[in-house]
Motif scaffolding. Structure first.
Motif, PDB file in Angstrom:
ATOM      1  N   PRO A 182     -11.604   2.367  17.782  1.00 60.90           N
ATOM      2  CA  PRO A 182     -12.438   3.230  16.924  1.00 60.90           C
ATOM      3  C   PRO A 182     -12.416   4.588  17.327  1.00 60.90           C
ATOM      4  O   PRO A 182     -12.361   5.605  16.503  1.00 60.90           O
ATOM      5  CB  PRO A 182     -13.844   2.229  17.150  1.00 60.90           C
ATOM      6  N   GLN A 183     -12.463   4.870  18.623  1.00 60.30           N
ATOM      7  CA  GLN A 183     -12.760   6.220  19.061  1.00 60.30           C
ATOM      8  C   GLN A 183     -11.388   7.090  18.456  1.00 60.30           C
ATOM      9  O   GLN A 183     -11.358   8.172  18.223  1.00 60.30           O
ATOM     10  CB  GLN A 183     -12.936   6.398  20.573  1.00 60.30           C
ATOM     11  N   LYS A 243     -13.517  -0.188   7.364  1.00 62.20           N
ATOM     12  CA  LYS A 243     -13.894   0.375   8.686  1.00 62.20           C
ATOM     13  C   LYS A 243     -13.117   1.817   9.195  1.00 62.20           C
ATOM     14  O   LYS A 243     -13.980   2.888   9.363  1.00 62.20           O
ATOM     15  CB  LYS A 243     -13.257  -0.451   9.840  1.00 62.20           C
ATOM     16  N   ARG A 297     -19.948   0.552  15.001  1.00 61.57           N
ATOM     17  CA  ARG A 297     -19.913   1.095  16.200  1.00 61.57           C
ATOM     18  C   ARG A 297     -21.138   1.820  15.921  1.00 61.57           C
ATOM     19  O   ARG A 297     -21.891   2.156  15.029  1.00 61.57           O
ATOM     20  CB  ARG A 297     -18.867   2.119  16.347  1.00 61.57           C
ATOM     21  N   VAL A 348     -21.748   5.334  14.565  1.00 63.48           N
ATOM     22  CA  VAL A 348     -21.545   5.292  13.196  1.00 63.48           C
ATOM     23  C   VAL A 348     -23.035   4.817  12.625  1.00 63.48           C
ATOM     24  O   VAL A 348     -23.491   5.505  11.614  1.00 63.48           O
ATOM     25  CB  VAL A 348     -20.502   4.084  12.765  1.00 63.48           C
ATOM     26  N   GLU A 405     -15.079   5.422   9.405  1.00 62.45           N
ATOM     27  CA  GLU A 405     -14.658   6.263  10.496  1.00 62.45           C
ATOM     28  C   GLU A 405     -14.434   7.624   9.917  1.00 62.45           C
ATOM     29  O   GLU A 405     -14.625   8.604  10.787  1.00 62.45           O
ATOM     30  CB  GLU A 405     -13.458   5.726  11.348  1.00 62.45           C
ATOM     31  N   TRP A 444     -17.572   9.211   9.215  1.00 63.33           N
ATOM     32  CA  TRP A 444     -18.344   9.754  10.425  1.00 63.33           C
ATOM     33  C   TRP A 444     -17.562  10.787  11.096  1.00 63.33           C
ATOM     34  O   TRP A 444     -18.581  11.552  11.505  1.00 63.33           O
ATOM     35  CB  TRP A 444     -18.381   8.299  11.374  1.00 63.33           C
ATOM     36  N   ASP A 456      -9.287   6.279  16.229  1.00 68.34           N
ATOM     37  CA  ASP A 456      -9.436   6.363  14.625  1.00 68.34           C
ATOM     38  C   ASP A 456     -10.364   7.568  14.428  1.00 68.34           C
ATOM     39  O   ASP A 456      -9.900   8.131  13.444  1.00 68.34           O
ATOM     40  CB  ASP A 456      -9.882   5.096  14.016  1.00 68.34           C
ATOM     41  N   ALA A 457     -11.393   7.602  14.972  1.00 68.72           N
ATOM     42  CA  ALA A 457     -12.346   8.813  14.561  1.00 68.72           C
ATOM     43  C   ALA A 457     -11.564   9.937  15.067  1.00 68.72           C
ATOM     44  O   ALA A 457     -11.643  11.043  14.159  1.00 68.72           O
ATOM     45  CB  ALA A 457     -13.775   8.501  15.425  1.00 68.72           C
TER      46      ALA A 457
END
Length: 461
Positions: free
Chosen positions: A107-108, A157, A195, A198, A161, A164, A110-111
């Motif tokens: 996730p991090q 998702k 997350r 988010v 991201e 976000w 991706d962000a």
């Protein structure tokens, strides 16, 4: 004692009782108004059966959350939706990412990739529409295969991201907080964890009043956020501390809605009211809150305002006493296959003519000359705003031009006098009745009055 066959009336009563046993009563549904709500459902089903109209996930959701069904029509509509979304999301996210993009999966990461400009495809994220489709798949009976759903969840998702990361960079999501909230809600209904960062971004936006845009109401966005908060808490997808904060936020939203309810019974306006009602339904306070009863009465008193598939789909879940959270607990069982589609009556012919003043405005710095167009447009008495625009474009020598974009909700005004409204710029053509009353219908549905002044204003949210 000799046996006598049951009378016709007793058989009818038995059938009603059996049907009541099969269909549990919704405590929040419209009391004594089942016939009127059923007619609205039948009209929506009639619109859904029109192959000329693009399929809309919210229409399918409204049909699935109804009390009566038409299994064949619903299955055909879902198949049309599946064709549309399969074309865009049939491939995995990894194969759609541009070659220079960083690999996804964390996730991090991706962000961070999203924050530095990495994106899937050149098209703008459609967080809200994909979220509604995923909600529709969860409501389908029988449930679809899990394989394609996993790909869709991955896409959603990723969009969240990107939204976000956009909110960190610009102070707002790339799409909107309304779509952002729908994305969180859809993942929650599918019992997928989101997350905490988010979730907290949506919570902070609620706390600091960032849901409004332009001059329009924030009720829809607040309602979607409150539904997402309630779902996360109920599904136990967050820790105890965050759950308590989400619970408090939902209470704040409900309190603001009650305080802002108009004398007419609506929360914001007639079209945002069903969203607000879903919050009371999901929170199980619909019967304890008198504001809910006033809103329901106001809706039932003006069902004629819901003339498009999009507005009907927005109203029907609340009229049935259901919320999108009910999708999480839906189970496939025997459903009454009794709903028959009803066609919409064409608008009545109105004799005579009318004159509508049409203004086009654009605020600085994009337009040093704020008012770009100001003309009186003569049209037939029954003309819609879209008809007014067409006549204005045909009459010279003022060189009025406009373009529309077809959407499931009807024509969307995208360009006027060469100025384009773009989601990337967070701009849109606001439709107003002078001096500043926001129209709650699209260009094809609104029918202006004689001597009314209509304003097309390029605005930002």
């Amino acid at each position: 004692m000799p046996w006598h066959p049951p009378s016709r009336s007793s058989m009818w009563l038995l059938l009603v009782l059996l049907q009541a046993a099969v269909l549990p009563a919704q405590l929040c549904e419209a009391p004594g108004e089942a016939a009127a709500v059923r007619v609205l459902s039948a009209r929506l089903l009639g619109l859904a059966g029109d192959p000329a109209r693009d399929p809309d996930p919210s229409v399918y959701l409204a049909l699935r959350l109804g009390a009566d069904h038409n299994r064949r029509e619903e299955e055909q509509y879902l198949a049309r939706l599946r064709d549309v979304f399969q074309r865009r999301y049939g491939r995995s996210l990894q194969t759609a990412i541009q070659p220079h993009a960083a690999p996804h999966g964390h996730p991090q990461q991706d962000a961070a990739a999203a924050e530095h400009g990495t994106s899937a495809e050149a098209e703008w994220p459609e967080t809200g529409r994909l979220a509604l489709y995923l909600l529709g798949l969860r409501a389908a009976c029988p449930p679809p295969e899990h394989g394609p759903q996993r790909t869709l969840v991955t896409w959603l998702k990723f969009y969240l991201e990107e939204d976000w990361a956009g909110s960190r960079r610009h102070g707002h999501p790339l799409t909107s907080y309304y779509q952002y909230g729908l994305g969180v809600l859809a993942l929650c209904v599918h019992r997928k964890r989101v997350r905490e960062e988010v979730i907290r971004r949506l919570l902070e936006a609620e706390q600091h009043g960032r849901f409004g845009h332009g001059d329009s109401s924030a009720v829809d966005t607040e309602a979607v956020a409150a539904l997402a908060f309630t779902c996360l808490e109920r599904q136990r997808l967050v820790g105890a501390g965050l759950a308590a904060e989400l619970r408090t936020a939902t209470r704040r939203v409900r309190r603001r809605m009650v305080e802002a309810q108009g004398q007419d019974g609506f929360f914001g306006n007639i079209y945002s009211t069903p969203w607000a009602m879903q919050v009371f339904i999901a929170s199980n306070v619909c019967r304890a809150q008198s504001a809910y009863g006033r809103a329901m009465a106001a809706l039932l008193g003006d069902l004629g305002a819901f003339t498009t598939g999009a507005t009907m789909a927005q109203a029907l879940p609340a009229l049935h006493g259901r919320s999108y959270l009910d999708i999480a607990s839906m189970q496939c069982r025997e459903e009454p296959d009794t709903l028959v589609p009803v066609g919409l009556d064409p608008p009545p012919e109105v004799p005579g003519d009318k004159a509508v003043r049409l203004l086009v405005e654009c605020r600085e710095p994009r337009c040093p000359q704020r008012r770009l167009y100001d003309q009186l447009v003569p049209v037939p008495a029954g003309a819609s705003l879209l008809d007014v625009l067409k006549v204005a474009a045909a009459q010279g020598p003022h060189n009025f031009t406009f373009d529309t974009q077809d959407t499931p909700q009807g024509p969307f005004l995208s360009r006027v006098l060469g100025l384009e409204a773009r989601q990337q710029d967070r701009s849109y053509w606001q439709l107003l009745s002078a001096p500043s009353i926001s129209l709650q219908m699209g260009v094809a549905d609104y029918r202006p009055r004689d001597k009314e002044t209509l304003i097309l204003r390029l605005s930002h949210w």
